[in-house]
Design a protein around this motif. Structure first.
Motif, PDB file in Angstrom:
ATOM      1  N   ARG A   1       1.476   1.440 -11.145  1.00  0.00           N
ATOM      2  CA  ARG A   1       0.442   1.529 -10.105  1.00  0.00           C
ATOM      3  C   ARG A   1      -0.646   0.481 -10.338  1.00  0.00           C
ATOM      4  NH1 ARG A   1      -2.840   6.434  -7.485  1.00  0.00           N
ATOM      5  NH2 ARG A   1      -1.875   6.359  -5.436  1.00  0.00           N
TER       6      ARG A   1
ATOM      7  N   TRP B   1       0.828  -1.204   0.000  1.00  0.00           N
ATOM      8  CA  TRP B   1       0.000   0.000   0.000  1.00  0.00           C
ATOM      9  C   TRP B   1       0.866   1.260   0.000  1.00  0.00           C
ATOM     10  CZ3 TRP B   1      -4.452   1.920  -1.246  1.00  0.00           C
ATOM     11  CH2 TRP B   1      -4.793   3.196  -0.806  1.00  0.00           C
ATOM     12  N   ALA B   2       1.932   1.248   0.788  1.00  0.00           N
ATOM     13  CA  ALA B   2       2.840   2.404   0.831  1.00  0.00           C
ATOM     14  C   ALA B   2       3.460   2.628  -0.543  1.00  0.00           C
ATOM     15  CB  ALA B   2       3.922   2.174   1.887  1.00  0.00           C
TER      16      ALA B   2
ATOM     17  N   ARG C   1      -9.017   2.769   3.745  1.00  0.00           N
ATOM     18  CA  ARG C   1      -8.396   3.425   2.579  1.00  0.00           C
ATOM     19  C   ARG C   1      -9.436   3.865   1.549  1.00  0.00           C
ATOM     20  NH1 ARG C   1      -3.648   4.521   4.896  1.00  0.00           N
ATOM     21  NH2 ARG C   1      -2.654   2.638   5.738  1.00  0.00           N
TER      22      ARG C   1
ATOM     23  N   TYR D   1       2.118   1.747  -3.374  1.00  0.00           N
ATOM     24  CA  TYR D   1       1.026   2.224  -4.232  1.00  0.00           C
ATOM     25  C   TYR D   1       0.827   3.725  -4.069  1.00  0.00           C
ATOM     26  CZ  TYR D   1      -3.624   2.542  -6.336  1.00  0.00           C
ATOM     27  OH  TYR D   1      -4.692   2.886  -7.141  1.00  0.00           O
ATOM     28  N   GLU D   2       0.876   4.200  -2.851  1.00  0.00           N
ATOM     29  CA  GLU D   2       0.702   5.644  -2.593  1.00  0.00           C
ATOM     30  C   GLU D   2       1.848   6.460  -3.185  1.00  0.00           C
ATOM     31  OE1 GLU D   2      -1.859   6.632   1.244  1.00  0.00           O
ATOM     32  OE2 GLU D   2       0.027   5.636   1.782  1.00  0.00           O
ATOM     33  N   ARG D   3       3.065   5.902  -3.148  1.00  0.00           N
ATOM     34  CA  ARG D   3       4.235   6.635  -3.662  1.00  0.00           C
ATOM     35  C   ARG D   3       4.301   6.634  -5.186  1.00  0.00           C
ATOM     36  NH1 ARG D   3       6.918   3.508   0.232  1.00  0.00           N
ATOM     37  NH2 ARG D   3       7.734   2.174  -1.427  1.00  0.00           N
TER      38      ARG D   3
ATOM     39  N   GLY E   1      -9.085  10.052  -5.077  1.00  0.00           N
ATOM     40  CA  GLY E   1      -8.195   9.974  -6.245  1.00  0.00           C
ATOM     41  C   GLY E   1      -8.900   9.680  -7.550  1.00  0.00           C
TER      42      GLY E   1
ATOM     43  N   ASN F   1      -7.452   2.838  -8.802  1.00  0.00           N
ATOM     44  CA  ASN F   1      -8.284   3.121  -7.627  1.00  0.00           C
ATOM     45  C   ASN F   1      -9.640   2.425  -7.744  1.00  0.00           C
ATOM     46  OD1 ASN F   1      -6.163   4.922  -7.111  1.00  0.00           O
ATOM     47  ND2 ASN F   1      -7.529   6.426  -6.187  1.00  0.00           N
TER      48      ASN F   1
ATOM     49  N   ASN G   1      -5.239  12.413 -11.801  1.00  0.00           N
ATOM     50  CA  ASN G   1      -4.676  11.117 -11.431  1.00  0.00           C
ATOM     51  C   ASN G   1      -4.734  10.169 -12.628  1.00  0.00           C
ATOM     52  OD1 ASN G   1      -3.825   8.771 -10.200  1.00  0.00           O
ATOM     53  ND2 ASN G   1      -5.743   8.404  -9.127  1.00  0.00           N
TER      54      ASN G   1
ATOM     55  N   ALA H   1      -9.564   7.736   0.680  1.00  0.00           N
ATOM     56  CA  ALA H   1      -8.412   8.179  -0.111  1.00  0.00           C
ATOM     57  C   ALA H   1      -8.534   7.710  -1.558  1.00  0.00           C
ATOM     58  CB  ALA H   1      -7.115   7.655   0.510  1.00  0.00           C
ATOM     59  N   LEU H   2      -9.007   6.496  -1.743  1.00  0.00           N
ATOM     60  CA  LEU H   2      -9.169   5.973  -3.101  1.00  0.00           C
ATOM     61  C   LEU H   2     -10.238   6.750  -3.863  1.00  0.00           C
ATOM     62  CD1 LEU H   2      -8.968   2.160  -2.271  1.00  0.00           C
ATOM     63  CD2 LEU H   2      -7.335   3.445  -3.663  1.00  0.00           C
TER      64      LEU H   2
END
Length: 291
Positions: free
Chosen positions: A210, A198-199, A227, A201-203, A234, A246, A240, A230-231
């Protein structure tokens, strides 16, 4: 028969000639096969089948000759890859040492052949070497090693694969291949693995990468519904580029089938209307679910 092996016009018959010479099992026959392997004037099929026939017969004196050709960067790539196969058939410590050296060499095709041979062996030391390569950041054959672990379901790779998944420096391709390899070896992702994915994916900012990380999260059983906001935030195709990743994660987490069918379906206005359905759906969820 040795005369025929040296005749380039008889190249179609070289496989059967080389095999027959190995079955004759006399010193002149072996010497002729060794000479064919070492001499670039011989046709490709003569050299190839001379090597493979000696490997299949496990003729021990072939090892240094095959190893020398394998290590020669001036020789053609296809011949060198066949030396890997012949040496793997011989299976001696010296043969595996030559293959191991080739796995770290500069020719990508030959190095790939070497790693594949090591992974396909019954030799525990060679399998351990493949797993070691899979865990080495920067190794040119790392992805080949990871793919071989997945394809051959190599046991004992779990700790290395978890380390790859959790390593912040791992690329998306390396990380996701490690995920599929872990699943192929009948091991489940742990909470720390999911957190690392997940980290990453966020970066990640590359759309293709992705998407692969989203697939890896889904394959790993991603279940963190916290999550969802946040998804949904996006889901803006203008800001994005990986908005559809997402959508895939939202469908996985919620069981809903909202949003465009794929990232190319319909026009821009219709896509926005479809994505807005996710926001409408989330706004209707009970506050406790939001929390």
């Amino acid at each position: 028969m040795l005369t025929l092996l040296a005749d380039k016009s008889k190249e179609k018959r070289h496989p059967e000639i080389a095999k027959a010479l190995s079955r004759i099992d006399t010193q002149p026959a072996w010497d002729g096969l060794l000479a064919a392997v070492a001499d670039r004037k011989f046709a490709f099929q003569a050299r190839r089948w001379a090597a493979l026939s000696m490997g299949e017969a496990r003729y021990p004196r072939a090892t240094p000759v095959l190893a020398k050709v394998l290590s020669d960067d001036r020789d053609e790539q296809g011949i060198r890859s066949n030396m890997v196969s012949a040496l793997a058939s011989l299976g001696s410590p010296e043969a595996w040492a030559a293959i191991g050296a080739a796995a770290g060499g500069g020719n990508k095709s030959v190095a790939t052949s070497a790693v594949q041979a090591m992974a396909g062996s019954k030799d525990a030391a060679q399998i351990a070497r493949v797993i070691e390569i899979a865990g080495k950041p920067g190794h040119a054959q790392r992805e080949t090693a990871l793919s071989q672990i997945r394809y051959r379901k190599l046991a004992g790779a779990g700790p290395t694969l978890r380390a790859v998944i959790r390593d912040v420096s791992s690329t998306a391709d390396v990380r996701t291949t490690a995920v599929t390899a872990l699943k192929a070896t009948d091991e489940k992702l742990e909470a720390e693995d999911i957190t690392a994915l997940w980290a990453a994916y966020e970066r990640e900012r590359d759309r293709r990468a992705r998407g692969r990380l989203a697939d890896a999260l889904i394959e790993g059983g991603f279940a963190d519904k916290a999550r969802i906001p946040a998804l949904i935030d996006g889901l803006d195709a203008d800001k994005n580029p990986s908005w559809f990743a997402n959508v895939k994660l939202l469908r996985h987490l919620t069981g809903q089938k909202l949003g465009p069918e794929n990232e190319y379906s319909r026009d821009k206005k219709a896509r926005k209307a479809e994505l807005d359905k996710w926001r409408e759906w989330w706004a209707q969820q009970p506050k406790a679910t939001n929390d």
